[in-house]
Design a protein around this motif. Structure first.
Motif, PDB file in Angstrom:
ATOM      1  N   ARG A 178      33.265  59.404  48.838  1.00  0.00           N
ATOM      2  CA  ARG A 178      34.207  58.636  49.652  1.00  0.00           C
ATOM      3  C   ARG A 178      35.367  59.505  50.112  1.00  0.00           C
ATOM      4  N   ALA A 207      34.284  61.511  52.983  1.00  0.00           N
ATOM      5  CA  ALA A 207      34.259  60.687  54.190  1.00  0.00           C
ATOM      6  C   ALA A 207      35.650  60.189  54.552  1.00  0.00           C
ATOM      7  N   LEU A 238      37.230  57.891  53.174  1.00  0.00           N
ATOM      8  CA  LEU A 238      37.417  56.451  52.954  1.00  0.00           C
ATOM      9  C   LEU A 238      38.472  56.252  51.877  1.00  0.00           C
ATOM     10  N   GLU A 272      44.439  57.572  63.037  1.00  0.00           N
ATOM     11  CA  GLU A 272      43.091  57.026  62.883  1.00  0.00           C
ATOM     12  C   GLU A 272      42.138  57.607  63.916  1.00  0.00           C
ATOM     13  N   ASP A 298      38.687  59.603  63.206  1.00  0.00           N
ATOM     14  CA  ASP A 298      37.402  59.233  63.823  1.00  0.00           C
ATOM     15  C   ASP A 298      36.734  60.433  64.473  1.00  0.00           C
ATOM     16  N   ARG A 320      35.404  62.945  61.987  1.00  0.00           N
ATOM     17  CA  ARG A 320      34.382  62.321  61.150  1.00  0.00           C
ATOM     18  C   ARG A 320      33.135  61.925  61.929  1.00  0.00           C
ATOM     19  N   VAL A 331      29.463  62.424  60.910  1.00  0.00           N
ATOM     20  CA  VAL A 331      29.053  61.907  59.611  1.00  0.00           C
ATOM     21  C   VAL A 331      28.617  60.454  59.723  1.00  0.00           C
ATOM     22  N   GLY A 332      27.476  60.148  59.129  1.00  0.00           N
ATOM     23  CA  GLY A 332      27.037  58.761  59.027  1.00  0.00           C
ATOM     24  C   GLY A 332      26.999  58.381  57.561  1.00  0.00           C
ATOM     25  N   ALA A 360      27.899  49.686  67.400  1.00  0.00           N
ATOM     26  CA  ALA A 360      28.714  50.895  67.581  1.00  0.00           C
ATOM     27  C   ALA A 360      28.352  51.603  68.877  1.00  0.00           C
ATOM     28  N   LEU A 383      30.402  49.772  71.434  1.00  0.00           N
ATOM     29  CA  LEU A 383      31.855  49.867  71.321  1.00  0.00           C
ATOM     30  C   LEU A 383      32.348  51.303  71.422  1.00  0.00           C
ATOM     31  N   VAL A 384      31.626  52.238  70.791  1.00  0.00           N
ATOM     32  CA  VAL A 384      32.138  53.603  70.723  1.00  0.00           C
ATOM     33  C   VAL A 384      31.604  54.457  71.867  1.00  0.00           C
ATOM     34  N   GLU A 421      34.756  49.349  56.254  1.00  0.00           N
ATOM     35  CA  GLU A 421      34.483  50.769  56.019  1.00  0.00           C
ATOM     36  C   GLU A 421      33.268  51.206  56.807  1.00  0.00           C
ATOM     37  N   ARG A 460      34.294  51.717  60.333  1.00  0.00           N
ATOM     38  CA  ARG A 460      35.088  52.931  60.543  1.00  0.00           C
ATOM     39  C   ARG A 460      34.204  54.173  60.486  1.00  0.00           C
ATOM     40  N   MET A 461      33.233  54.172  59.560  1.00  0.00           N
ATOM     41  CA  MET A 461      32.346  55.331  59.461  1.00  0.00           C
ATOM     42  C   MET A 461      31.510  55.508  60.722  1.00  0.00           C
ATOM     43  N   LEU A 462      31.248  54.394  61.434  1.00  0.00           N
ATOM     44  CA  LEU A 462      30.474  54.502  62.667  1.00  0.00           C
ATOM     45  C   LEU A 462      31.366  54.899  63.839  1.00  0.00           C
ATOM     46  N   GLY A 463      32.672  55.045  63.554  1.00  0.00           N
ATOM     47  CA  GLY A 463      33.579  55.462  64.617  1.00  0.00           C
ATOM     48  C   GLY A 463      34.190  54.298  65.373  1.00  0.00           C
ATOM     49  N   ILE A 464      33.949  53.082  64.915  1.00  0.00           N
ATOM     50  CA  ILE A 464      34.524  51.926  65.591  1.00  0.00           C
ATOM     51  C   ILE A 464      36.015  51.878  65.286  1.00  0.00           C
ATOM     52  N   HIS A 515      38.796  47.536  67.735  1.00  0.00           N
ATOM     53  CA  HIS A 515      37.478  46.943  67.960  1.00  0.00           C
ATOM     54  C   HIS A 515      36.965  46.236  66.719  1.00  0.00           C
TER      55      HIS A 515
END
Lengths: 276, 232, 218
Positions: free
Chosen positions: A66, A69, A71, A100, A104, A107, A110-111, A132, A135-136, B119, B122-126, B130
């Motif tokens: 974590r 990542a 987190l 933030e 992003d 990061r 990384v998945g 995602a 949105l991304v 989490e 966030r890890m997916l970049g969202i 959003h």
């Protein structure tokens, strides 16, 4: 906005051909209040390397992942993803938490797959995977769902695309979670005890997907209790105890000739409980 | 004994009162629901900036009677240049007062969403924005249907207070009928029944909404084979 | 706002006292009757459950202002003459009984049936079981919703000004009309209500912390 394909930047490509690490962590330390959970951890992941992190509960293995990542913020040391510092910025000689959007961006390659899947219950399997992308990456709904279907096929769940998570089994949920992470085309995947929350019969289908990913050349860091999987699939196994890395090496070496007493104890306990 | 004819004679007053109660409640609840959501979202996105002010607002609504707020708006308003019609004061009072309660209800809803889902996003970049709009709010809205419906019912009952600042709602008109005809039971019971019906409607609506939002049926998805047919 | 408080604090305090007296009386009576009604609602006999359910439906499902007016105007009609303050306490009691019965009913349901069975098997009578085993735990469980209900009653007491009881709200109205400063007066009243309610919330939180532990957790 992070794009899925980062391989065109010369530095990244050069780094890969030189075999340099995608994930580089040095001197990582972390405390929760008085309790020190990570001490002076060095960790690196080279491209296409599969590393399994094992150890008893409370050893800090999940916390390490974590922190890698971001987190959880780490207190000491540094984590670099593709050469870029994750989580912090140098401002006027001081280290502060990065914005933030910066986190992003660093990061993005990384998945992550979680122990409890964390699928979004108000979205179908397909929608979970394509969310995602929309949105991304700004894909249209149709394009996102087309790519999403491709991912679901890759994990063998195309026919459950329209189902909500609550009508999926644990193994299916985790496979959808893997597809969701894969959709963003990560270069490295973190797995935090991906099968620990599954009934024994359902573990196999998830491990099979992970084996295939490793075979296809994905860089992976996996926190797990599945020793059999680690023995067969990992390039390197890291054993942690009480917040430190005790031993690290190829699985054959670690499992057959453990050097430290703690690892020997750990393996003995495991063998007593399992038919190898 | 129970004089139905009386109710028929005074039906205009009753219906007028019903109409005023309904539209003022409706608008007031709308304001309360929306303002409460804004407050909750503000507190969620920047706890350091908005945490304390929103918490104070909530405590204010919880700790003071709606009647005081209505009096402040209607009678005290002119003191700061605010001249509101009684009905608008009613809508504003119900809206501001209810917003405090709804902000708490939304907050409870947000808290019930497992942190891991955020989490994963966030890890997916969202981005956090959003994630709030597409992941947190939709789930929170389903979670708060029971307490939210309950709060709406409370607001409808509290709306009877607008009669005190001279709005011709159900309660005021019932009292008018009582004073005119010297019959107490029929007007008040009839009006009680009407309030009860409005409340039952809201309760049933909430229940129906709950059922509709619970995802049971899978959604149809075009399988790879289908598109081949579509393109001929 | 502060001049109002300074100049008029005797009447304000008197009004606040009336508010507290009415509220606390209703709360205390509501506690007793609420528990009884809760037992009535969970009774095995249908002829007990139904009237209790009807009572609860009416007093929870209609505006309290309406209830106050109804009782206030109805009593003289049936020949009962009471002081407004009595009518106020009566109505608030009837109202809060319905709400508290629901709080207690829910609290009682949370006590695992096994505890009651164990008590009965040990020879403890049904009544004693309720008194010594069930109710102490229920009181601990219901402290948070009860606090909310107490705060609600305090706020509802402002309505009894409508039936001519000189509590805090009515006093404020009188001051406002005398001084032509409604804004400051009602702000002062709001402050007083807020102070009482915050104090109550604090006391309740303190009690909750002291009572924590010793609850059925199965």
């Amino acid at each position: 906005m992070p794009t899925a394909d980062t391989t065109t930047t010369p530095t990244a490509a050069t780094r890969r051909t030189r075999g340099e690490a995608i994930v580089e962590a040095r001197g990582i330390g972390k405390s929760f209040g008085e309790l020190e959970v990570l001490s002076d951890i060095d960790f690196r992941l080279a491209p296409s390397e599969v590393v399994c992190v094992i150890g008893p509960s409370g050893s800090g293995k999940s916390t390490l992942l974590r922190c890698l990542a971001f987190l959880e913020p780490y207190d000491h040391g540094s984590v670099h993803i593709d050469g870029q510092l994750l989580g912090y910025e140098e401002r006027g000689g001081m280290r502060v938490r990065a914005r933030e959007s910066r986190i992003d961006a660093v990061r993005a390659p990384v998945g992550m797959v979680f122990q409890h899947f964390h699928l979004w219950p108000h979205r179908t399997a397909l929608e979970n995977v394509s969310e995602a992308l929309r949105l991304v990456n700004g894909l249209s709904r149709r394009d996102a769902e087309a790519e999403g279907m491709a991912m679901l096929e890759r994990v063998g769940l195309a026919e459950r695309a329209g189902h909500f998570p609550e009508s999926l089994s644990g193994g299916q949920k985790q496979r959808v979670a893997i597809a969701r992470a894969l959709a963003m085309q990560p270069r490295v995947m973190f797995f935090d005890e991906p099968t620990s929350a599954l009934d024994p019969e359902l573990v196999g289908e998830v491990l099979d997907v992970m084996k295939q990913l490793a075979h296809d050349g994905m860089t992976m860091a996996i926190v797990t209790h599945e020793m059999g999987f680690a023995a067969k699939v990992a390039d390197r196994v890291v054993f942690m105890d009480q917040g430190r890395i005790v031993e690290s090496g190829p699985p054959e070496t670690l499992f057959r000739t453990p050097r430290s007493e703690r690892l020997q104890q750990f393996l003995n306990t495991w063998r007593e409980r399992h038919i190898d | 004994m129970f004089d139905l004819a009386l109710l028929w004679e005074t039906r205009e007053l009753i219906l007028q009162g019903l109409w005023n109660t309904v539209w003022i409640c409706f608008l007031g609840c709308l304001v309360a629901l929306s303002l409460g959501l804004v407050l909750a979202a503000l507190r969620l996105s920047s706890p350091r900036l908005f945490g304390y002010p929103v918490a104070c607002y909530v405590e204010l609504c919880r700790g003071t009677p709606l009647l005081v707020l209505l009096f402040l708006l209607y009678y005290g308003g002119p003191g700061i240049g605010l001249r509101l019609d009684a009905e608008i004061a009613g809508v504003t009072g119900i809206g501001l007062y209810g917003a405090g309660y709804f902000a708490e209800i939304y907050r409870g809803g947000f808290k019930s969403i497992p942190k891991g889902q955020l989490e994963a996003a966030r890890m997916l970049g969202i981005s956090p924005w959003h994630a709030l709009i597409r992941i947190q709010i939709p789930q929170m809205l389903r979670l708060i249907v029971p307490p939210g419906t309950n709060q709406l019912i409370i607001l409808v009952k509290e709306s009877a207070l607008i009669s005190i600042i001279s709005v011709d709602d159900l309660t005021k008109n019932a009292t008018t009928i009582v004073n005119q005809t010297f019959n107490v039971i029929e007007p008040y019971l009839a009006v009680a029944l009407l309030y009860w019906m409005i409340i039952e409607l809201i309760a049933r609506g909430g229940y129906a909404l709950e059922k509709r939002l619970a995802n049971r049926q899978p959604r149809h998805v075009a399988q790879p084979g289908d598109t081949a047919h579509a393109h001929g | 706002m502060f001049e109002i408080l300074l100049n008029h604090y005797p009447v304000l305090i008197k009004g606040l006292t009336t508010t507290l007296v009415v509220s606390l009386s209703a709360i205390a009576l509501g506690l007793v009757f609420g528990v009884l009604l809760a037992f009535g609602l969970t009774s095995r006999h249908r002829w007990v459950r139904w009237p209790c359910g009807l009572y609860r439906s009416f007093w929870r499902g209609t505006p309290i202002l309406l209830q106050l007016l109804l009782v206030f105007y109805l009593l003289p009609e049936v020949g009962i003459e009471v002081a407004p303050i009595t009518a106020a306490i009566l109505t608030l009691t009837l109202n809060t009984t319905a709400f508290q019965s629901e709080i207690f009913r829910s609290g009682i349901a949370h006590i695992p049936a096994g505890q009651i069975e164990a008590a009965r098997m040990a020879g403890i009578s049904a009544w004693q079981t309720r008194r010594r085993i069930v109710m102490p735990q229920v009181l601990r469980l219901t402290l948070p919703p009860l606090t909310n209900e107490i705060i609600t009653i305090l706020k509802n007491s402002s309505l009894i000004s409508v039936i001519a009881v000189t509590e805090l709200m009515r006093v404020s109205e009188q001051i406002a009309s005398r001084t032509f400063q409604p804004l400051e007066t009602y702000l002062a009243a709001a402050l007083l209500y807020l102070a009482v309610n915050l104090l109550l919330a604090r006391i309740s939180a303190h009690l909750e912390r002291r009572m924590a532990g010793g609850l059925a957790t199965e």
